[in-house]
Motif scaffolding. Structure first.
Motif, PDB file in Angstrom:
ATOM      1  N   VAL A 186       4.139   0.503   1.650  1.00  0.00           N
ATOM      2  CA  VAL A 186       2.679   0.738   1.131  1.00  0.00           C
ATOM      3  C   VAL A 186       1.988   1.638   2.305  1.00  0.00           C
ATOM      4  CG1 VAL A 186       0.443  -0.615   0.758  1.00  0.00           C
ATOM      5  CG2 VAL A 186       2.638  -1.466   0.012  1.00  0.00           C
ATOM      6  N   ASP A 187       2.302   1.346   3.381  1.00  0.00           N
ATOM      7  CA  ASP A 187       1.873   2.019   4.521  1.00  0.00           C
ATOM      8  C   ASP A 187       1.925   3.750   4.456  1.00  0.00           C
ATOM      9  OD1 ASP A 187       0.600   0.125   5.984  1.00  0.00           O
ATOM     10  OD2 ASP A 187       2.682  -0.789   6.659  1.00  0.00           O
ATOM     11  N   GLU A 188       3.289   3.821   3.834  1.00  0.00           N
ATOM     12  CA  GLU A 188       3.693   5.343   3.644  1.00  0.00           C
ATOM     13  C   GLU A 188       2.600   5.919   2.622  1.00  0.00           C
ATOM     14  OE1 GLU A 188       7.938   6.976   3.413  1.00  0.00           O
ATOM     15  OE2 GLU A 188       8.177   4.864   3.758  1.00  0.00           O
ATOM     16  N   MET A 189       2.473   5.326   1.740  1.00  0.00           N
ATOM     17  CA  MET A 189       1.776   5.689   0.436  1.00  0.00           C
ATOM     18  C   MET A 189       0.103   5.600   0.709  1.00  0.00           C
ATOM     19  SD  MET A 189       3.172   3.371  -2.370  1.00  0.00           S
ATOM     20  CE  MET A 189       2.622   3.960  -3.830  1.00  0.00           C
ATOM     21  N   ALA A 190      -0.319   5.017   1.907  1.00  0.00           N
ATOM     22  CA  ALA A 190      -1.696   4.808   2.038  1.00  0.00           C
ATOM     23  C   ALA A 190      -2.443   6.096   2.204  1.00  0.00           C
ATOM     24  CB  ALA A 190      -2.049   3.800   3.185  1.00  0.00           C
ATOM     25  N   VAL A 191      -3.578   6.391   1.638  1.00  0.00           N
ATOM     26  CA  VAL A 191      -4.489   7.349   2.189  1.00  0.00           C
ATOM     27  C   VAL A 191      -5.869   6.714   2.596  1.00  0.00           C
ATOM     28  CG1 VAL A 191      -5.828   9.293   1.123  1.00  0.00           C
ATOM     29  CG2 VAL A 191      -3.564   8.910   0.452  1.00  0.00           C
ATOM     30  N   ARG A 192      -6.133   5.632   1.837  1.00  0.00           N
ATOM     31  CA  ARG A 192      -7.211   5.133   2.400  1.00  0.00           C
ATOM     32  C   ARG A 192      -7.088   3.576   2.297  1.00  0.00           C
ATOM     33  NH1 ARG A 192     -13.685   6.487   0.457  1.00  0.00           N
ATOM     34  NH2 ARG A 192     -14.514   4.990   1.884  1.00  0.00           N
ATOM     35  N   THR A 193      -7.254   2.754   2.936  1.00  0.00           N
ATOM     36  CA  THR A 193      -6.805   1.277   2.907  1.00  0.00           C
ATOM     37  C   THR A 193      -8.407   0.592   3.062  1.00  0.00           C
ATOM     38  OG1 THR A 193      -6.829   1.060   5.125  1.00  0.00           O
ATOM     39  CG2 THR A 193      -4.790   1.440   4.104  1.00  0.00           C
ATOM     40  N   ASP A 194      -8.220  -0.941   2.614  1.00  0.00           N
ATOM     41  CA  ASP A 194      -9.482  -1.646   2.548  1.00  0.00           C
ATOM     42  C   ASP A 194     -10.561  -1.078   1.988  1.00  0.00           C
ATOM     43  OD1 ASP A 194     -10.944  -3.850   2.963  1.00  0.00           O
ATOM     44  OD2 ASP A 194     -11.409  -3.491   4.942  1.00  0.00           O
ATOM     45  N   TYR A 195     -10.361  -0.465   0.640  1.00  0.00           N
ATOM     46  CA  TYR A 195     -11.191   0.476   0.092  1.00  0.00           C
ATOM     47  C   TYR A 195     -12.077  -0.577  -0.827  1.00  0.00           C
ATOM     48  CZ  TYR A 195     -13.094   4.096  -2.853  1.00  0.00           C
ATOM     49  OH  TYR A 195     -13.924   5.134  -3.447  1.00  0.00           O
ATOM     50  N   ALA A 196     -12.663   0.063  -2.192  1.00  0.00           N
ATOM     51  CA  ALA A 196     -13.797  -0.501  -2.886  1.00  0.00           C
ATOM     52  C   ALA A 196     -13.374  -1.911  -3.748  1.00  0.00           C
ATOM     53  CB  ALA A 196     -14.029   0.330  -3.910  1.00  0.00           C
ATOM     54  N   LEU A 197     -14.201  -2.622  -4.059  1.00  0.00           N
ATOM     55  CA  LEU A 197     -14.235  -3.693  -4.812  1.00  0.00           C
ATOM     56  C   LEU A 197     -14.243  -3.594  -6.163  1.00  0.00           C
ATOM     57  CD1 LEU A 197     -16.378  -6.430  -2.849  1.00  0.00           C
ATOM     58  CD2 LEU A 197     -13.924  -6.381  -2.974  1.00  0.00           C
ATOM     59  N   LYS A 198     -13.571  -4.358  -7.036  1.00  0.00           N
ATOM     60  CA  LYS A 198     -13.674  -4.107  -8.240  1.00  0.00           C
ATOM     61  C   LYS A 198     -14.636  -5.480  -8.902  1.00  0.00           C
ATOM     62  CE  LYS A 198     -12.134  -2.330 -12.296  1.00  0.00           C
ATOM     63  NZ  LYS A 198     -10.792  -1.799 -12.682  1.00  0.00           N
TER      64      LYS A 198
END
Lengths: 520, 594
Positions: A158-170
């Protein structure tokens, strides 16, 4: 994701194909030059015989052949037969999860990163169809879902994939399974009401000199130093709790933090609306609780009726396929079709097109982003707007306007090399470059070879015959050659088995298979 | 009475002709042509011939309208408006709309029913800005005021027991709790035809209730039935309404705009394809945002009109007698919790005042004794240190501020019910359950009880009267099978209850589509013994009073919202024709739209 035997089988294939891709990434130099007969930098702008220079993952130069200095030590890919195009951006999806939480009604404390499955087919599929950035959010079957994450579809973790973590709520303004409009609205109301009550109680306890919250925080091992030791007055445009500055932020319940951030206007929200009646409720909810300005509406087809409401709110929207809304007229019984994207375009709503469905029944084509944009064009959406709806607009919605969505200097080197006009059914994605590294090469797409040419994947017994050394490694090549006859026999058996399986697991078809077949 | 089915046939037929497009707002000029009664009044038709004649009449009328409308139109009138006028023919079956602001209407009635039991002969009603501003004889209106004439004028009906316009799932759910809100389940985009039907039947507002069959179904609301139907809250400015090319139009406009266009085009073809541009015009005002915005739409007259509960209603299977009594107990317990909360709140307010007073006194005292207190404290501290004892600071017990009572959201609603602020509507049918309910409610004298259904209530009429409960009856001729198990609706029930002094209301049984027959049901009840005046009150003022909206609707009085029916015939006669329907001063139904 259901784990039928067929997907398990295919998953092992996928793992090996990713191994190949990642080894390709490792070899790539820091500098990459992409040449193409046409470089489409953004909707409506293109360069004939263009060159893109990518250094350290960023685009440093874009221009016409001859006008741009190419670094002498750069790897060069492409050629005059290709069309370079910015990587597609998926504004929100809930595919690619191990399993989405859809049990707990209000779960803002959950993070989708715990659920993202990097070897899920969906990511391979995204890559194959040229999506280079995607926002993974929980599905609409929730009241308040977990936090999402923006990823690129490459990487084994997941870390390799991450662009923006802890992002929006649905959030969902529409009833989750088992709820009605009334009870869903009540659950949403209660979630914020209870937050406010808890915060007020903490403030009152603080005023009364009770130290229970502090003890609780210490007991839970929460950090109570630095910023966390300080209280901060509540911000935001919704409701406020007076005196929140008395409570050190570290003493607030961890489960409350995400919603509090939402109310304070510090977190993005994606609000799902399955029907037109939900749109106004979604906007009212966002306004009352102070996150209207950070809200993106995720709209199903029926919501075109509320296009005026959306337009008046000024909020961006994400349109979910099917983009042709079909409805039976209650009196005449006639079927009425509405091109949803076109309606929103004419109302002046800024929208992105997404490639998932909010409905239980979905077609494989719903999962192909460019195809949805192409359909919208067929239904009357201007071409440039359709392209923007899968590139620049979603980039803007995700707050990644200066990173993705177009080919400009300084942006991420996410480039597609297509063999024809973008958004055409005859065009295939030949190469996908993500941040300067070749992440996909159609000529080496094992699954496509399997589907189109009938070659068995490497790593399988049967695959040894087709791929030989490439599949099993050099040391095993001789052994493989010796066993070739045996393998051929097994292959036949394998095919029989798969044929049976296919029959038995018809509905469990993986998306990737289905989409591939559709194109093949 | 027998003409009612005919009437419905006519309605359906006309709806077909109008191609449902009737749900579309039309960009009609503010000043509409003169009162169509002129032609309409003179033709008392048998119901069977109505359809054809109406069509003819309408055509005639619209043709004759053209010159007048044009002559009336001032310089500001755009081409579009003219087009619309010409297009009247296409709009045969569609209602015309006038913007809310500044609209003045004068209604001349031969018989004006101001409120139950009061009527004026040859009286006028003046309507301005959505409200009734004048009632009396010989009223004078400013020049240019549109004048309507009618045989009978009365207040619009209120259906006290309906679920029209509520999202499907929310109607049937059993999961609702006391704090769920019906207005949050109202779907302004769905079933406009059902609301239109109700308006045609003279029902201008309804108490709608989601989850009516749940044990406790949450708060019901009184809403205007014109929400989402054609109501132009924000009339679009002229330029936006310019016709667009036909091809690109189909999906661009509002729900069903394309349907309408199709209808129009077909008509145009029939007309010999007079002009293509005509076809686009109806879509021009595009989409009017529905009035309904939860919690702040003017369509919601009372968002907490009632709390719904039900006893003995089949949910997952038929409840046995113990279950049914258990349901009464559970409702009682919920009311107890609500009352307890009210009591706690009062206690808290008293405690808080007392505490604040004590603290203030204490502080005063401390200030006085400051020096002494300080000395004492220091001494005590010194002693403690000398004796190596722990020095404990005295905590004043007064520091304990009384805590406010904590309440669940349900309790908060039940508190409002227990105090009589919100009426409690209970659907119950069997006599034992009603009796159990009345027994239980003895402990809650403030609760305003409204029984819904009450099929077997006749023997309990005097008890209900004693309790001053209202009863919503559902007098259907055959029984609609709802609630299952009570197919024998007693049409005489309303009369019996009324005679015993119980306030009787007449509702459509919580259905989505039944509101249109409200007048018929009232007529049936009258036929079976209900006092005529009481029946009229049941549809208007009594219903409005029961659900706390009588300050705005329910009678024709100055200051009230102009929800008016212009009828040909007695309002309770099923053969009476609703000519015009006004909701909030707007004409939502005109004769040609029928």
């Amino acid at each position: 994701m259901q784990t039928s035997p067929s997907t398990l089988f295919a998953r092992s294939v996928l793992a090996s194909s990713f191994a190949l891709l990642t080894s390709g990434l490792a070899l790539a130099a820091d500098k990459l030059v992409i040449e193409a007969g046409r470089v489409i930098t953004r909707p409506g702008h293109e360069i004939k015989n263009g060159v893109i220079v990518i250094e350290n993952g960023r685009i440093t130069k874009v221009g016409a052949q001859g006008e741009v200095d190419k670094p002498w030590d750069a790897t060069v890919i492409g050629g005059p037969q290709y069309v370079a195009f910015p990587g597609f951006v998926e504004a929100q999806t809930s595919r690619g999860l191990d399993r989405p939480n859809e049990n707990i009604d209000v779960a803002p404390f959950l993070d989708i990163r715990d659920s993202i499955d990097p070897i899920n087919f969906a990511y391979e599929d995204y890559l194959r169809h040229g999506v280079t950035t995607l926002n993974v959010q929980q599905g609409g079957n929730c009241v308040i879902g977990g936090r999402g994450m923006v990823v690129r579809p490459v990487g084994m973790t997941v870390d390799e994939m991450a662009v923006r973590t802890d992002y929006a709520l649905k959030l969902s303004a529409s009833p989750k399974a088992g709820k009605s409009a009334a009870t869903q609205a009540m659950a949403l109301r209660r979630a914020f009401e209870e937050l406010r009550k808890r915060l007020e109680k903490q403030v009152q306890d603080k005023r009364d000199g009770k130290a229970r919250d502090k003890r609780e925080a210490l007991f839970q091992g929460r950090e109570l130093e630095g910023d966390k030791a300080k209280g901060r007055a509540m911000e935001g445009k919704g409701w406020r709790v007076d005196g929140l500055e008395l409570v050190p932020r570290g003493e607030l319940d961890e489960k409350d933090l995400q919603l509090l951030e939402l109310v304070e206007g510090k977190r993005d929200a994606y609000v799902w609306c399955a029907a037109a009646m939900d749109v106004r409720k979604a906007l009212d909810l966002a306004k009352e609780n102070g996150f209207l300005e950070r809200t993106t509406l995720v709209l199903a087809g029926d919501c075109w009726k509320a296009a005026d409401v959306v337009a008046a709110s000024g909020r961006p929207a994400i349109l979910i396929p099917p983009l042709l809304h079909v409805e039976t007229e209650p009196i005449t019984g006639k079927e009425v079709e509405t091109p949803v994207a076109k309606v929103f375009a004419e109302k002046g709503v800024k929208f992105a097109i997404a490639s998932e469905t909010g409905q239980a029944s979905s077609l494989p084509s719903h999962h192909v982003l460019w195809y949805q944009a192409a359909l919208a064009i067929g239904q009357g959406l201007p071409r440039e707007r359709a392209i923007a709806a899968v590139t620049t607009v979603p980039a803007e919605i995700l707050g990644l306007r200066d990173r993705v969505g177009s080919l400009e200097e300084g942006k991420d080197g996410n480039v597609l090399l297509l063999d024809g006009e973008p958004l055409s059914v005859r065009t295939h994605v030949q190469f996908v470059v993500i941040e300067g590294k070749t992440a996909y090469d159609r000529s080496k797409d094992i699954r496509l070879k399997h589907l189109l040419e009938g070659k068995e994947p490497p790593g399988t017994q049967a695959g040894a015959a087709d791929f030989g050394a490439a599949g099993a490694g050099k040391a095993d090549a001789k052994k493989d050659a010796l066993k070739q006859d045996e393998a051929a026999e097994r292959k036949a058996g394998e095919e029989q088995r798969k044929a049976d399986e296919k029959q038995s697991s018809g509905p469990h078809f993986s998306d990737a298979d289905a989409a591939g077949e559709e194109r093949g | 009475m027998s003409s009612r089915p005919f009437l419905r046939l006519v309605l359906i037929a006309s709806a077909f002709l109008g191609a449902l497009s009737s749900a579309q707002p039309l960009p009609f000029p503010v000043q509409d042509p003169p009162a169509p009664e002129e032609s309409g009044e003179k033709k008392p038709d048998g119901p069977g011939q109505e359809e054809k004649k109406e069509d003819k009449k309408d055509e005639k009328k619209s043709e004759s309208d053209k010159p007048e409308a044009e002559s009336k139109s001032s310089a500001k009138k755009s081409d579009k408006d003219k087009k619309d006028d010409k297009k009247d023919k296409d709009a045969l079956k569609r209602p015309k709309l006038a913007p809310v602001e500044g609209t003045t209407l004068l209604i001349r009635a031969k018989r004006l029913l101001t409120r139950p039991g009061e009527e004026l002969a040859n009286a006028d009603v003046l309507v301005r800005d959505g409200a009734i501003v004048g009632v009396g004889k010989g009223l004078v209106a400013p020049e240019g005021t549109r004048t309507l004439e009618a045989d009978v004028v009365c207040a619009g009906f209120l259906d006290p027991w309906s679920s029209v316009g509520i999202e499907e799932e929310s109607i049937g759910t059993f999961d609702a709790t006391a704090d769920s809100l019906t207005i949050e389940a109202l779907d302004a985009y769905r079933d406009p035809h059902l609301r239109r039907q109700a308006l045609r039947g003279g029902v201008t507002s309804a108490r709608v209730q989601a989850a009516g069959r749940a044990r406790v179904g949450g708060l019901g609301a009184v809403v205007r039935l014109d929400f989402g139907v054609d109501v132009a809250t924000t009339p679009k400015p002229e330029p936006e309404a310019a016709p667009k090319p036909a091809a690109s139009e189909s999906g661009a406009s509002q729900p069903g705009a394309d349907k309408k266009e199709k209808g129009d085009k077909e008509k145009d073809k029939k007309d010999g394809g007079k002009s293509d541009s005509k076809a686009e015009a109806p879509a021009a005002p595009v989409h009017h945002a529905p009035v309904l915005a939860p919690r702040h739409g003017n369509a919601v007259l009372n968002e907490a009109a009632s709390l719904s509960a039900s006893i003995g209603i089949p949910r997952q299977g038929n409840p046995d007698p113990f279950d049914r009594i258990g349901e009464v107990d559970r409702l009682g317990a919920a009311l107890d919790a609500g009352r307890r909360l009210n009591e706690q709140r009062i206690t808290f307010a008293e405690d808080l005042a007392k505490w604040e007073k004590e603290i203030a006194e204490k502080e005063k005292q401390l200030e006085k004794d400051f020096k002494k207190a300080k000395k004492d404290r220091e001494k005590e501290q010194k002693d403690a240190e000398e004796k190596a004892k722990e020095f404990k600071e005295k905590a004043y017990k007064e520091d304990k501020r009384p805590t406010p009572p904590s309440a669940s959201p349900e309790d908060e609603v039940m508190a409002r019910v227990a105090s009589g602020e919100v009426p409690l509507v209970v659907e119950a049918h069997r006599a034992p359950e009603i009796r159990a309910l009345l027994d239980m409610l003895r402990a809650h004298p403030r609760v305003r009880l409204v029984l819904a259904g009450a099929t077997e209530a006749a023997p309990l009429a005097s008890a209900l009267a004693e309790r001053s409960a209202a009863v919503i009856v559902f007098p259907t001729p055959l029984g609609t099978g709802r609630p299952s198990g009570w197919t024998e609706h007693d049409l005489g029930l309303a009369g019996v209850l009324d005679a015993a002094g119980v306030r009787v209301l007449i509702g459509s049984g919580g259905s989505r589509a039944g509101a249109s027959d409200l007048a018929l049901m009232a007529g049936l009840a009258v036929g079976h013994g209900l006092d005529r005046e009481a029946a009229f009150a049941a549809l208007t003022l009594a219903a409005a009073e029961t659900f706390d909206v009588a300050d705005r609707i329910g009678s024709v009085e100055v200051g009230k919202q102009a929800d008016l029916l212009l009828l040909k015939g007695d309002p309770l006669s099923p053969a009476a024709r609703v000519q015009y329907v006004l909701v909030g001063g707007q004409i939502v139904l005109e004769p040609e739209a029928r």
